[in-house]
Design a protein around this motif. Structure first.
Motif, short mmCIF file in Angstrom:
data_model
loop_
_atom_site.label_atom_id
_atom_site.label_comp_id
_atom_site.label_asym_id
_atom_site.label_seq_id
_atom_site.Cartn_x
_atom_site.Cartn_y
_atom_site.Cartn_z
N PHE A 146 9.90 -16.05 -3.22
CA PHE A 146 8.89 -16.33 -2.21
C PHE A 146 8.57 -15.12 -1.34
CE2 PHE A 146 10.11 -21.14 -2.21
CZ PHE A 146 9.56 -21.25 -3.48
N SER A 147 9.30 -14.01 -1.56
CA SER A 147 8.96 -12.76 -0.89
C SER A 147 8.21 -11.80 -1.80
CB SER A 147 10.25 -12.07 -0.38
OG SER A 147 10.88 -12.86 0.60
N ASP B 296 2.81 -11.62 3.57
CA ASP B 296 4.09 -10.99 3.32
C ASP B 296 5.02 -11.91 2.53
OD1 ASP B 296 4.41 -12.81 5.41
OD2 ASP B 296 6.04 -11.65 6.33
N LYS B 297 4.78 -13.21 2.61
CA LYS B 297 5.59 -14.19 1.89
C LYS B 297 4.66 -15.24 1.28
CE LYS B 297 9.60 -13.75 5.00
NZ LYS B 297 8.98 -12.80 5.93
N LEU B 298 5.22 -16.10 0.46
CA LEU B 298 4.42 -17.17 -0.14
C LEU B 298 3.74 -17.99 0.95
CD1 LEU B 298 3.58 -19.06 -2.52
CD2 LEU B 298 5.71 -20.32 -2.07
N PRO C 260 2.76 -13.33 -2.19
CA PRO C 260 2.97 -12.11 -1.41
C PRO C 260 2.61 -10.87 -2.22
CG PRO C 260 5.07 -13.09 -2.08
CD PRO C 260 4.01 -14.08 -2.40
N GLY C 261 1.93 -9.95 -1.55
CA GLY C 261 1.57 -8.69 -2.18
C GLY C 261 0.37 -8.78 -3.11
N GLU C 262 -0.29 -9.92 -3.19
CA GLU C 262 -1.46 -10.08 -4.05
C GLU C 262 -2.68 -10.42 -3.19
OE1 GLU C 262 -1.00 -12.68 -7.35
OE2 GLU C 262 0.91 -11.80 -8.00
#
Length: 857
Positions: free
Chosen positions: A711-712, A801-803, A827-829
């Motif tokens: 989830f991170s 930053d997280k789900l 996260p990150g997308e």
């Protein structure tokens, strides 16, 4: 759809006259001005809108409150017990009276109407769904003419028929006679050929209307008129398509005439005919070279051809047009190893039907605007649908609806207007049904979008599976036999024969669901309505196993979003069990069932607004099981139509868009679930499988990429396999023991990402969680966003930053449409969302808010 070319001179006073030596045989005038209405027998006339109905006219004149607001519906049940009168004046000049024929053309009268012209009764009607052409020349006079229509109470008329019948006809509880304060709670809806949902339903109000619900025209013509133009398609190949135009002409006398057919200014055929006095048909053959085929949405284009038929007599003409699409379509019913197939083959290609059931867009159908029709059909098209089922308790829709479906590539499963009740079987009723069927088949048969005629909704199921047959036999075998004979007469004979006579190229299906004519539904031979989920409280996962050859109805409820609730309720009503919210929840098990399913997968929401939001997610996730399961089951299952795409008032219902046509989470989910390429992770027994479904008519060489992500955003496992995907197929491309797969992985903090990649592009993507949401350790994400102005609104760029699970973007009470919503932001997308809205940037900055599932409990 047939349109008459008219030459009309409209004068300031509202009268009209034909020009000298008018080259047109036909003139037409819509009678839509100067209307007034009053309770019959009273003289307090008020302005009326035509088309319209008594409820909307009372509302416009501030005689009643909004029927949809709070509990107002309860206070308006007196309206349907009264008779109502409508009147207007028509001024007619000498030139009109010189025409051979003059008639009033009523496109829709609701329902028991006595029509008077200058104080003399000229006709009486008793069917909301029929069109009536009434000769009136002998009743007209030069100068002023009064047209008056008295609508007798459908309840009073229904009670007369109910009391005269020697036995009670079975009717479902959707006839809300008690709410309607009908004498003795008698369910009278079945005796009147009128929209069943007006008497109430488990998603609709009880507002039994009367009035002129479709346009009225005064028509005058000489010599002859074209009653109907039917385009019959024969052979189709790459070089040509051959047709017969069947022109039905009503002629005042025998004599020579010329018929000419054109398309886009090109003459297709010319024929000299000898007209017969009276009504007769004149077939003219023609062909179209290099035909372009009509395809459903997603498979190709929707080219349309407008065929104009001109009838010329002594240099004067009248015209009719019919718009067609060139395609072959058949309902395939073939024996196989499992049973009997049920699928549609379009232009030789088996097509999986993706779509929804459709009800009228308003409790008062005359209020449905062109924009509303455009919106709902656009919603279907944008959501990758190719079929809508017009449900049998509503109306045969306006011509525009079918025009839009033609243009969008949406096939229409068209029920006749019978639902959830047995019906009378006397000769008068059967004759009325026969005429109703003929009217609507003839009106709609040229549309390429019409895919199927269906006799009724759930009546066969009710007789055999709801206990009606046994109950009636227990009371009286003789009466049970009479009730069943009426069923057979209507659905096995009258309607079947009407389709055979007027539209023999299309399939007729006697009842939905069923396994054939008079044969109750099973899972191997026909279509199915599955309500084990919802009514049976069976788990959502059963959607993936309870599968028939065609799933024509299934669903799960949600309330509207808060913006909509505010339009019918006050803050003091904001409780699911409040009197107002209960009144806008018509399912007998609604609130308890929503809560039951919610607590299986989610924690209890912290407040009313959160309950609405979680309810949307719950509905969407539940139907996701169905959509993906049905598509994975192709070619055994070849259709998935959920209940339902729209609402007729603001209410808790099974809809994916609410009364104001706002998308719920479900609409966003089915848009993704109906994409041409679907990747679908699922569990089956002890195994994790990845299915890929393709609607494309070409083979795809792709890669299936799988990854477990925490989830991170950390990738903890990944794999890739080649996926050679055949055209128009469904198959499993990954199969692994679930326990072995999850070994060393953390299902409370990780999810599976499945992607199909073709030439470096992701063409399908899906996420899969191994536990219910209440067992996940959902993080509290920080979602950042930027807003940029673009044509038509704004582009919102988001990242987390997280789900951010089921991220829901709102703009308060402002209006706007998001290209995506209720989605999981990994996260990150980064994700870009288009917001279509007219509000300025300053206002958007003020009202935009983001909600994620972790904050709802």
């Amino acid at each position: 759809m047939i349109k008459h070319l008219s030459v009309i001179l409209v004068l300031a006073s509202g009268m009209f006259a034909c020009q000298p030596k008018d080259p047109s045989l036909m003139i037409t005038q819509e009678i839509n001005e100067g209307w007034q209405f009053a309770e019959d027998g009273k003289d307090d006339w008020l302005p009326a809108a035509v088309p319209g109905c008594v409820h909307t006219d009372l509302l416009a004149n501030e005689k009643i409150e909004d029927p949809f607001y709070r509990l107002n519906e309860r206070d308006l049940q007196w309206i349907d017990k009264l008779n109502w009168a409508y009147k207007t004046n028509i001024r007619v000049e000498k030139e009109l009276m010189a025409r051979d024929r003059v008639a009033l053309d009523f496109k829709g009268l609701d329902t028991y109407a006595d029509i008077f012209l200058n104080g003399k009764q000229v006709a009486s009607t008793d069917n909301m769904f029929r069109e009536y052409l009434v000769d009136v020349k002998s009743f007209l006079q030069e100068g002023e003419n009064e047209l008056k229509i008295v609508f007798r109470s459908p309840i009073v008329e229904g009670l007369k028929k109910y009391d005269a019948n020697p036995f009670v006809i079975p009717v479902s509880d959707n006839d809300l006679a008690e709410i309607g304060q009908v004498e003795g709670g008698k369910k009278v809806s079945v005796y009147t050929r009128k929209a069943g949902y007006h008497f109430g339903w488990d998603w609709g109000p009880r507002l039994v209307t009367s009035g002129i619900w479709r346009p009225v025209y005064l028509k005058a013509w000489d010599d002859a008129r074209i009653n109907n133009l039917q385009i019959v398609q024969h052979e189709v190949n790459e070089q040509k398509a051959t047709f017969t135009a069947v022109i039905e002409v009503e002629s005042e006398k025998s004599g020579p005439a010329i018929i000419q057919l054109e398309n886009d200014g090109q003459v297709l055929a010319t024929a000299q005919v000898k007209l017969q006095a009276g009504s007769a048909t004149y077939p003219v053959d023609f062909q179209i070279a290099d035909p372009k085929l009509w395809w459903t949405n997603g498979l190709g284009e929707q080219p349309l051809y407008t065929i104009k038929a001109s009838l010329r007599i002594d240099g004067r003409t009248t015209e009719a047009t019919g718009r067609i699409g060139i395609r072959t379509l058949e309902l395939v019913r073939e024996k196989d190893e499992q049973g009997t197939s049920f699928y549609f083959k379009l232009n030789g290609v088996p097509v999986f039907m993706k779509g929804a059931n459709y009800i009228p867009n308003d409790a008062f159908p005359s209020r449905v605007s062109d924009d509303m029709y455009q919106t709902v059909v656009n919603t279907a098209k944008t959501s990758n649908m190719n079929m809508l089922r017009i449900w049998g308790g509503g109306i045969y829709e306006d011509d525009l609806f079918y025009d839009l479906c033609d243009e969008a590539g949406i096939l229409v499963w068209q029920d006749f207007m019978f639902a959830c009740a047995m019906f009378p079987g006397d000769d008068e009723f059967l004759s009325n049904v026969k005429e109703e069927a003929a009217d609507n088949i003839r009106r709609l048969r040229n549309h390429p979008s019409i895919g199927l005629w269906c006799g009724n909704n759930e009546i066969l199921a009710a007789w055999y599976s709801w206990g009606w047959k046994q109950a009636e036999e227990a009371k009286s075998q003789e009466n049970a036999d009479k009730i069943w004979k009426a069923y057979e007469d209507i659905f096995h004979n009258v309607l079947a024969e009407a389709v055979e006579e007027h539209d023999p190229a299309r399939a007729y299906w006697s009842s939905s669901p069923s396994s054939g004519t008079g044969i109750p539904a099973d899972l191997v031979n026909g279509d199915e309505h599955y309500w084990g989920v919802w009514w049976g409280k069976e788990p959502f996962k059963n959607y993936a196993t309870h599968i028939a050859r065609f799933m024509s109805e299934y669903g799960f409820q949600s309330f509207p979003e808060l913006k909509t609730v505010k339009q019918y309720a006050l803050p003091e009503d904001f409780d699911i069990v409040s009197e107002v919210m209960n009144s806008h929840q018509r399912s007998s098990i609604g609130n308890k069932t929503i809560e039951y399913y919610m607590l299986q997968d989610y924690k209890k929401p912290k407040d009313f607004e959160s309950f609405l939001y979680v309810n949307h997610v719950l509905q969407a996730e539940g139907i996701k099981f169905a959509v993906e399961g049905h598509r994975r089951a192709m070619p055994y299952c070849m259709g998935s139509l959920y209940w339902q795409i729209n609402d007729c008032w603001p209410v808790a219902s099974w809809s994916s868009t609410d009364y104001y046509q706002r998308w719920k989470a479900l609409q966003y989910y089915v848009k993704k679930g109906f994409e041409p390429i679907l990747v679908s992770p699922y569990t089956e027994g002890d195994f994790l499988k990845i299915g890929i479904v393709s609607d494309r008519l070409q083979r795809i060489n792709a890669t299936l990429k799988l990854s477990m992500v925490d989830f991170s955003g950390k990738v903890v496992w990944e794999n890739a396999v080649l996926a050679e995907i055949p055209a128009n197929s469904s198959a499993s491309y990954y199969d692994v023991n679930l326990v072995e797969f999850l070994e060393g992985k953390d299902s409370r903090n990780q999810l599976l990402v499945a992607e199909v990649v073709e030439n470096g592009q992701v063409i399908a993507k899906n996420l899969f969680y191994f536990r219910p949401v209440k067992e996940l350790n959902l993080p509290k994400p920080e979602v950042d966003y930027t807003i940029a102005a673009v044509d038509g609104g704004f582009e919102i760029s988001l990242q987390s930053d997280k789900l951010a699970k089921n991220l829901f973007i709102t703009i308060g009470d402002e209006e706007g449409f998001f290209s995506d919503n209720y989605f999981d932001l990994l996260p990150g997308e980064p994700v870009k969302i288009k917001l279509q809205t007219a509000i300025p940037k300053e206002k958007l900055d003020e009202v935009l808010a983001i909600q994620t599932l972790d904050g709802a409990f």
